[in-house]
Design an enzyme around this catalytic site. Structure first.
Site, PDB file in Angstrom:
ATOM      1  N   GLU A 143       0.805  -1.222   0.000  1.00 15.60           N
ATOM      2  CA  GLU A 143       0.000   0.000   0.000  1.00 15.60           C
ATOM      3  C   GLU A 143       0.843   1.279   0.000  1.00 15.60           C
ATOM      4  O   GLU A 143       0.873   2.035   0.978  1.00 15.60           O
ATOM      5  CB  GLU A 143      -0.935   0.004   1.208  1.00 15.60           C
ATOM      6  CG  GLU A 143      -1.909  -1.146   1.191  1.00 15.60           C
ATOM      7  CD  GLU A 143      -2.938  -1.088   2.304  1.00 15.60           C
ATOM      8  OE1 GLU A 143      -2.662  -0.458   3.332  1.00 15.60           O
ATOM      9  OE2 GLU A 143      -4.001  -1.683   2.135  1.00 15.60           O
ATOM     10  N   GLU A 296      -6.666  -7.837  -0.595  1.00 11.93           N
ATOM     11  CA  GLU A 296      -7.023  -7.831   0.831  1.00 11.93           C
ATOM     12  C   GLU A 296      -8.450  -7.352   1.005  1.00 11.93           C
ATOM     13  O   GLU A 296      -8.860  -6.363   0.387  1.00 11.93           O
ATOM     14  CB  GLU A 296      -6.169  -6.824   1.611  1.00 11.93           C
ATOM     15  CG  GLU A 296      -4.750  -7.187   1.848  1.00 11.93           C
ATOM     16  CD  GLU A 296      -4.053  -6.104   2.696  1.00 11.93           C
ATOM     17  OE1 GLU A 296      -4.724  -5.392   3.452  1.00 11.93           O
ATOM     18  OE2 GLU A 296      -2.826  -5.999   2.556  1.00 11.93           O
TER      19      GLU A 296
HETATM   20  C1  GAL Z   1      -4.544  -2.895   4.999  1.00  9.09           C
HETATM   21  C2  GAL Z   1      -3.087  -3.270   5.209  1.00  9.09           C
HETATM   22  C3  GAL Z   1      -2.986  -4.466   6.127  1.00  9.09           C
HETATM   23  C4  GAL Z   1      -3.834  -4.274   7.345  1.00  9.09           C
HETATM   24  C5  GAL Z   1      -5.233  -3.988   6.933  1.00  9.09           C
HETATM   25  C6  GAL Z   1      -6.178  -3.779   8.082  1.00  9.09           C
HETATM   26  O1  GAL Z   1      -4.718  -1.634   4.470  1.00  9.09           O
HETATM   27  O2  GAL Z   1      -2.459  -3.577   4.004  1.00  9.09           O
HETATM   28  O3  GAL Z   1      -1.642  -4.649   6.475  1.00  9.09           O
HETATM   29  O4  GAL Z   1      -3.327  -3.224   8.107  1.00  9.09           O
HETATM   30  O5  GAL Z   1      -5.267  -2.824   6.158  1.00  9.09           O
HETATM   31  O6  GAL Z   1      -7.495  -3.565   7.629  1.00  9.09           O
END
Ligand code: GAL
Length: 654
Positions: A143, A296
């Site tokens: 990110e 994710e």
């Molecule tokens: C994402 C990030 C992850 C985790 C997640 C929590 O943006 O890549 O590492 O922090 O959020 O929702």
């Protein structure tokens, strides 16, 4: 193959857990995990000393279990030794505070020491794992979006500005530095935007965000290039994240990755979250120009301000298949196993603190099975005849102070337009007015909707004019076409870029106070915004009926060449906007994906497949276009078919 899995952090667990992990992954049908995303301090415990033995073991273990790896470069989280050895690699806030390690993303992307350390660990990983049979994808960093205002950033910003503007006269002109005596007479006088007495120069802030996007992209591409040299056939990605703080223009970055990978965390509970899911999926497909990968999302508890909420049974499956329906080549989660400690210890996971004997793991097992069955059929094209405009620089420009209303919310405006089309059952794409090929891409669409497209270049405005002249239907909302890409107002009446095509001229903005509305003569209420509009060729479809604007045009329609251009001056609520866009769709000959759907049921067509989602609480009877089967179970399904509350049915024609 459809990818199914998530971020896996074996470095957080004793090795006894690893074998159980792989066994559970097999049980759930996991096909790929993202490994090593934040593992830098475990891979390089001190500068130049590498400890890959544990990663070797887990890569082999995963391979033996038939599980592929998206191997990350861990550069989003430099270890404590790095920051002590290279304090200039720590980020400095706009207030001049140099941050220290203790969280993540604590680095300055313009610091040569950080860049060198990042390249070194990436090169070590490339050298060691380029030919590992489990390696399916390189996952660079995590990110990108970190911001720094230090002196090293200042130097990099100045070189970027020199390239962009050529000389200081051009920069002074572009930034309107005549205002408040800001004229620069030496490049060294230019700083990154830092804490200052009152409102900063918006053009300065906007250029800084563009610079940061390019600077971060440079950090990505240097890692990408060395990974590519080591393993030319392994695709390379980085996971995109959205947020007001993220200075990354994803529409431009998309052409630099082999696979567009997106993190998406719909925050709303209930039915609102479904429209958000659809928005994230459609936007990702737009960036990618087709297939992409959900890298994710949260399996269960979702962070929302103030309180996390849990997904209802079936929602994990519905959300995941919704992303797949919208072009994702699978569904990946943050995260595989819920951690015992650390900052995100309550963030949900496929294997929660309760262990596999839990609703979320059981649902994951069913989802893994569904994705496996679907894989041979998925991957068709999602066709849409309607597109909504998305423009990161317009978002940035609308974040500053000094705007006519404090509640101007760029992503909310774009999401509302998408949601209105979503509720109308119409398939929707995104288009990016700042991207090369924007004009040529418009030929695919019958309708283009532009909410809050504040900045626009002459070329993109000309492309939209041509789109309408050629028979397209354009819907322009307030705050669009106002300024050039530097943020300078297009004079002579708003919206300067579109006055001719719209046949209107806006002579005065009248933002509405929070909580107040303005009556429209069709019985609807304008919300948030009103304006004094004069027609110059357009017909008035809806007029203002209240305040000093009574009798003035509010929503107009203009024939231009072979097409039609609508101007929507007031803010509308969701229902009013949906009704308006349904009318535009009907005129343009655009029909819903499947007509006659019961409330709460959503249909997405991908190639031959029709994905049916019942987000409502009652069974939904759906007419189907002919004989076919359930693509997951293989059972024959000929319409009308009942989709159970909270259920999904993927229909495949015979
Ligand atoms: C994402 C990030 C992850 C985790 C997640 C929590 O943006 O890549 O590492 O922090 O959020 O929702």
């Amino acid at each position: 193959m459809l990818f199914f899995g998530g971020d896996y952090n074996p470095e957080q667990w004793p090795q006894e857990v690893w074998a159980e992990d792989v066994a559970l992954m097999r049980q759930a049908g996991v096909t790929m995990v993202s490994l090593g995303v934040f593992a830098w301090s475990h891979l390089e415990p001190e500068e130049g000393r590498f400890t890959f033995d544990w990663l070797d073991r887990i890569m082999d273990l995963l391979h033996d279990g038939g599980i592929k790896v998206a191997l990350a470069t861990p550069t989003a989280s430099p270890p404590p030794w790095f920051t002590l050895a290279h304090p200039e690699g720590l980020p400095v806030t706009a207030d001049g505070v140099r941050l220290t390690h203790g969280s993540r993303d604590t680095y300055c992307v313009s610091a040569p020491a950080y860049r060198a350390a990042a390249r070194r660990i990436a090169a070590e990983l490339a050298g060691r794992y380029a030919r590992h049979p489990a390696l399916a994808l390189w996952h660079v960093h995590n990110e990108y979006g970190t911001d720094c205002r230090c002196d090293l950033t200042a130097e990099a910003f100045r070189s970027w500005l020199r390239k962009k503007h050529g000389d200081l006269d051009a920069l002074n002109e572009s930034w309107t530095t005549a205002f408040w005596s800001q004229r620069y007479s030496d490049w060294a006088q230019i700083m990154p935007p830092r804490a200052t007495q009152y409102l900063p120069n918006p053009a300065h802030v906007l250029d800084f965000r563009r610079f940061l996007s390019d600077e971060l992209l440079g950090a990505f591409t240097e890692q990408r290039d060395l990974l590519r040299a080591a393993s030319p056939v392994v695709p390379i990605t980085t996971n995109f994240v959205q947020g007001g703080w993220v200075s990354v223009d994803h529409a431009r970055w998309a052409s630099e990755v082999d696979v567009v990978a997106v993190d998406h965390y719909p925050a709303a509970a209930g039915i609102e979250g479904e429209a958000e899911t659809a928005f994230g999926g459609d936007l990702a497909r737009g960036w990618a120009g087709g297939e992409w990968l959900l890298m994710e999302t949260a399996p269960n508890l979702i962070y929302t301000p103030g309180r996390m909420h849990a997904k209802e049974p079936g929602r994990l499956t519905r959300h995941s298949l919704n992303y797949v329906a919208r072009g994702s080549r699978g569904a990946m989660y943050f995260q595989w196993r819920q951690p015992r400690g650390g900052a995100e210890l309550f963030h949900s996971a496929l294997v929660p603190h309760a262990g596999p004997d839990s609703p979320v793991f059981r649902e994951a097992v069913g989802l893994g099975r569904a994705l496996k069955a679907l894989a041979p059929h998925a991957g068709g094209t999602v066709e849409a005849r309607v597109a909504v405009g998305w423009d990161a620089p317009s978002w940035w420009a609308l974040q500053g102070g000094g705007l006519p209303a404090a509640d101007i919310d760029y992503p909310a405006a774009v999401q509302q337009a998408h949601r209105a089309l979503y509720r109308a059952g119409v398939a929707t794409d995104f288009v990016f007015p700042g991207r090369e090929g924007f004009g040529a891409g418009l030929t695919a669409y019958r309708i283009v909707v532009l909410p809050h497209l504040f900045l626009i270049s002459d070329e993109s405005a000309a492309a939209l004019r041509e789109f309408v002249a050629g028979g397209g239907h354009l819907v322009v909302g307030h705050l669009s076409g106002i300024a050039d890409p530097a943020g300078r107002i297009r004079l002579g009446g708003y919206p300067g870029a579109f006055r001719d095509v719209l046949g209107v001229r806006v002579v005065e903005w009248r933002p509405l106070a929070p909580g107040t509305t303005i009556a429209l003569d069709n019985g609807d209420q304008g919300v948030r915004w009103s304006e004094r509009v004069e027609t110059a060729g357009a017909e008035t479809v809806v007029g203002y009926a209240g305040d000093v604007l009574a009798g003035a045009p509010a929503i107009t329609r203009n024939r231009f060449g072979k097409g039609v251009a609508w101007y929507v001056s007031p803010g509308l609520d969701d229902d009013a906007l949906r009704r308006l866009l349904e009318r535009v769709a009907a005129e343009a000959g655009v029909t819903p994906v499947l007509p006659g759907l019961p409330p709460g049921v959503e249909a997405v067509r991908q190639g031959d497949l029709v994905f049916l989602f019942n987000h409502g609480g009652t069974p939904g009877m759906v007419p189907l276009p002919g004989p076919g089967s359930n693509a997951v179970t293989g059972r024959a399904v000929t319409g009308p078919v009942t989709v159970q509350p909270g259920g999904v049915l993927v229909w495949r024609p015979a």
